[in-house]
Design an enzyme around this catalytic site. Structure first.
Site, PDB file in Angstrom:
ATOM      1  N   SER A  27      42.043   8.997 -11.093  1.00 49.97           N
ATOM      2  CA  SER A  27      41.485   7.761 -11.650  1.00 49.97           C
ATOM      3  C   SER A  27      40.184   8.082 -12.415  1.00 49.97           C
ATOM      4  CB  SER A  27      41.256   6.750 -10.524  1.00 49.97           C
ATOM      5  OG  SER A  27      40.999   5.491 -11.059  1.00 49.97           O
ATOM      6  N   ASP A  54      52.114   2.777 -11.586  1.00 53.75           N
ATOM      7  CA  ASP A  54      50.674   2.551 -11.487  1.00 53.75           C
ATOM      8  C   ASP A  54      50.327   1.154 -11.999  1.00 53.75           C
ATOM      9  OD1 ASP A  54      47.847   2.534 -11.995  1.00 53.75           O
ATOM     10  OD2 ASP A  54      47.852   4.725 -12.068  1.00 53.75           O
ATOM     11  N   HIS A  96      48.712   3.420  -8.060  1.00 49.05           N
ATOM     12  CA  HIS A  96      47.537   4.020  -8.674  1.00 49.05           C
ATOM     13  C   HIS A  96      46.877   5.034  -7.747  1.00 49.05           C
ATOM     14  CE1 HIS A  96      44.277   4.779 -11.256  1.00 49.05           C
ATOM     15  NE2 HIS A  96      43.376   4.270 -10.433  1.00 49.05           N
TER      16      HIS A  96
END
Ligand SMILES: *[C@@H]1O[C@H](CO)[C@@H](O)[C@H](O)[C@H]1NC(C)=O
Ligand SMILES: *[C@@H]1O[C@H](CO)[C@@H](O)[C@H](O)[C@H]1NC(C)=O
Ligand SMILES: *[C@@H]1O[C@H](CO)[C@@H](O)[C@H](O)[C@H]1NC(C)=O
Ligand SMILES: *[C@@H]1O[C@H](CO)[C@@H](O)[C@H](O)[C@H]1NC(C)=O
Ligand SMILES: *[C@@H]1O[C@H](CO)[C@@H](O)[C@H](O)[C@H]1NC(C)=O
Ligand SMILES: *[C@@H]1O[C@H](CO)[C@@H](O)[C@H](O)[C@H]1NC(C)=O
Ligand SMILES: *[C@@H]1O[C@H](CO)[C@@H](O)[C@H](O)[C@H]1NC(C)=O
Ligand SMILES: *[C@@H]1O[C@H](CO)[C@@H](O)[C@H](O)[C@H]1NC(C)=O
Ligand SMILES: *[C@@H]1O[C@H](CO)[C@@H](O)[C@H](O)[C@H]1NC(C)=O
Ligand SMILES: [Ca+2]
Length: 569
Positions: A200, A434, A480
């Site tokens: 991320s 995601d 995610h």
């Protein structure tokens, strides 16, 4: 330890280290003696720093996404440094393995959201025998995030913090951390392998270094990176603008039902009926949101939110169709793309108002805070209204963010030839479901690097050339930077740092990437992830998987961002 054998002096030092226990090595004085001197890097001041060290024994980690279960002991070192001419203080925290477990490795780790670090990332390096580090970016403590120091005050940017967050803090940490590790373990000039692992924002931080400092690491594991930052942050606001534009804020249960129906319809398209969408591209080619119209939904009440029941409406199906299609401006030009079919719709989550008894649009603070803090330079956590905000506004905000922060946060410099020339390796991965950073974003950057470096070669040849050192693995069903509760049978590349180490140190390239099912009834099962542009396809009723190329599927991942007159990598 064959690694040391050819260096007489170092072999002695290493033997010393081996003979020394963690308790003997891990003292304030020994840690202080290992701090590299001022002058290691221009502008870095390490004299008079505070250094603390304490041994930690038998730390146990389990059920983590980025590393396997383990028990390990380590030396916890915290030190600070400052910048010449500035009265600042940057904190570094290193977890150094027990001397008998140390394997001549360094690992830098990053953060999530607006955080530049996460303590939970540190075990991931230590269990592979690596000294592992995190930085506080100079923000005032490991728990202080970038949005806690930016802007400095209403209307006033904080450029120092911005550049530290963007890339500078990581480059400094790697230099200091690697030098510290060599001193601490007495390595002298012998090889210290260095790596990165992050997901991320941490993924973006990984690319920030690969794009600028080709010598910094031998390899990087980069998960779902928050790159193309200008677009990425504003994109979170898109579903709410769709709800506003279509004048439909549904009970969130209706959207959850649409997601569940998408998953069930698309699960078998990958050849294996396991509740996992392994081919969201085939889903996009075959699934119609209007097939969900009339399907009944029910969600139990929770807290002040009442029970919701009804059936999927035409407006709900149209809302979903419009959101997954991605942001087009008022002239129909594409400004960005959305998550894959089957990904959750949390950015579209509505809020029940007990005063009106209606469902209302809930502005995403992920997107809103970027606009207030970084575009408007206001100390506010969210925009207060969508009044006057249209698809064109979102496009303009995306362009403004790109332009204003292109050299620091955008993080899409596509010429990685210098990194490649040092022999650097990248394992990148991205959850195919995601719901926070588009999977297609990682595909786009991989394609941008391919065309920048090998644009004159055929598709097959250029792809092969790039995949020799930068491999992208899409993770079937994954959310995610994490497993997906809605698709628990999907695998996750939990040992990707181990795979990177094998690649760098033993030239054992991960043709497919090892992944493990981390939940559900198949927990512990091993699967292989296909390297882009190959896609998984199961045969024999879901018992054998092959990695295939299909042009029509490939094309669904490629977008022409024609809302901009400049290249967007
Ligand atoms: C750590 O675990 C090992 C193996 O179980 C044990 O021998 C040792 O005493 C433990 N150390 C501490 C400090 O608890
Ligand atoms: C590491 O050291 C810092 C600074 O002394 C301390 O705050 C932190 O709790 C320590 N962490 C562990 C796991 O011992
Ligand atoms: C910053 O500006 C916003 C918007 O005008 C205002 O609401 C807020 O109170 C201001 N903050 C400070 C600390 O002055
Ligand atoms: C969607 O599926 C999950 C289980 O996968 C279930 O818990 C949830 O209630 C479902 N939602 C709706 C609205 O049916
Ligand atoms: C469903 O939507 C597709 C395109 O999105 C359209 O071609 C088709 O006619 C629609 N079917 C119905 C029954 O509305
Ligand atoms: C963002 O701000 C809007 C308007 O003040 C509010 O409705 C919404 O709940 C906020 N969202 C979050 C996540 O705080
Ligand atoms: C592609 O070919 C053109 C013309 O020969 C040349 O100018 C350019 O540098 C080449 N680009 C790459 C990436 O090799
Ligand atoms: C990948 O998995 C295979 C089969 O389980 C195993 O033999 C191999 O050691 C693993 N590779 C890495 C790098 O973990
Ligand atoms: C295919 O696999 C599923 C799930 O393992 C099983 O339930 C089903 O019986 C299999 N079908 C055939 C024809 O073997
Ligand atoms: Ca499936």
């Amino acid at each position: 330890m064959a690694k040391f054998a050819s260096f007489g002096v170092l072999a002695a030092a290493a033997t010393l280290a081996q003979a020394t226990s963690l308790a003997e090595m891990c003292t304030d004085a020994k840690a202080k003696a290992a701090v590299p001197s001022t002058g290691l890097l221009p502008g870095i001041v390490t004299s008079d720093v505070d250094v603390t060290a304490n041994p930690v024994y038998n730390e146990t980690v389990s059920d983590e996404d980025y590393y396997p279960d383990a028990t390990f002991s380590f030396c916890n070192v915290t030190m600070s440094y400052s910048h010449n001419g500035k009265d600042d203080k940057v904190l570094l925290n290193f977890w150094l393995p027990s001397p008998e477990k140390f394997s001549n490795r360094w690992v830098s780790t990053g953060g999530f959201g607006f955080a530049i670090n996460a303590e939970s990332n540190l075990p991931g390096g230590v269990i592979y025998g690596a000294a592992t580090g995190r930085t506080d970016g100079g923000f005032g403590g490991f728990d202080v995030e970038f949005d806690g120091v930016f802007p400095l005050a209403n209307g006033t940017s904080n450029l120092e913090a911005l550049y530290m967050f963007g890339y500078q803090a990581h480059s400094e940490m790697s230099s200091i951390g690697k030098a510290f590790t060599k001193n601490f373990f007495g390595l002298g000039d012998s090889k210290l392998y260095s790596y990165y692992q992050g997901c991320s924002e941490g993924g973006r931080e990984g690319f920030s270094q690969v794009q600028r400092f080709p010598d910094e690491w031998d390899g990087a594991v980069i998960g779902a990176p928050a790159i193309r930052y200008g677009q990425q942050q504003v994109n979170h606001l898109f579903p709410q603008v769709v709800e506003k534009t279509l004048d439909y804020a549904p009970p969130y249960c209706e959207l959850e039902k649409i997601v569940n129906l998408t998953i069930s319809a698309c699960d078998p398209l990958d050849g294996k009926a396991d509740g996992v969408v392994g081919r969201s591209d085939l889903c996009k080619l075959h699934f119609e949101f209007n097939s969900t119209i009339g399907e009944e939904y029910y969600c139990a009440s929770s807290g002040s939110t009442p029970a919701q029941s009804g059936s999927v409406t035409k407006a709900g199906a149209k809302l979903a169709d419009t959101i997954y299609n991605g942001l087009l401006d008022s002239e129909g030009r594409r400004a960005y793309f959305w998550y894959q079919y089957g990904a959750e719709m949390e950015d579209a989550e509505t809020e029940y108002s007990s005063s009106t008894g209606e469902w209302e649009i809930d502005i995403s603070s992920l997107g809103g805070e970027w606009v207030t803090r970084c575009l408007q330079l206001l100390e506010l956590d969210n925009i207060s209204t969508l009044e006057g905000v249209s698809y064109d506004t979102l496009r303009d905000w995306m362009l403004e963010g790109l332009q204003r922060y292109e050299d620091v946060l955008q993080t899409t410099w596509p010429d990685l030839s210098r990194f490649e020339a040092t022999g650097g390796k990248i394992i990148s991965y991205h959850g195919e479901q995601d719901p926070s950073i588009p999977t297609a974003s990682s595909v786009r950057f991989h394609e941008s690097v391919r065309s920048t470096l090998y644009g004159n070669e055929s598709f097959a040849k250029s792809t092969a050339s790039l995949n020799e050192w930068y491999r992208l693995f899409l993770v079937p069903g994954a959310a995610h930077c994490a497993t997906n509760p809605l698709q628990p049978n999907g695998p996750f590349p939990q040992t990707s740092l181990g795979s990177l180490i094998e690649w760098v140190e033993k030239d054992d390239m991960p043709v497919t990437l090892n992944a493990t099912v981390l939940a559900g009834e198949h927990k512990g099962e091993q699967q292989q992830l296909c390297a882009w542009p190959l896609r998984p396809l199961w045969k024999n009723n879901g018992t054998t998987m092959s990695c295939v190329f299909n042009q029509e599927s490939y094309d669904t991942w490629i977008y022409d961002l024609d809302a901009y007159d400049i290249p967007v990598y």
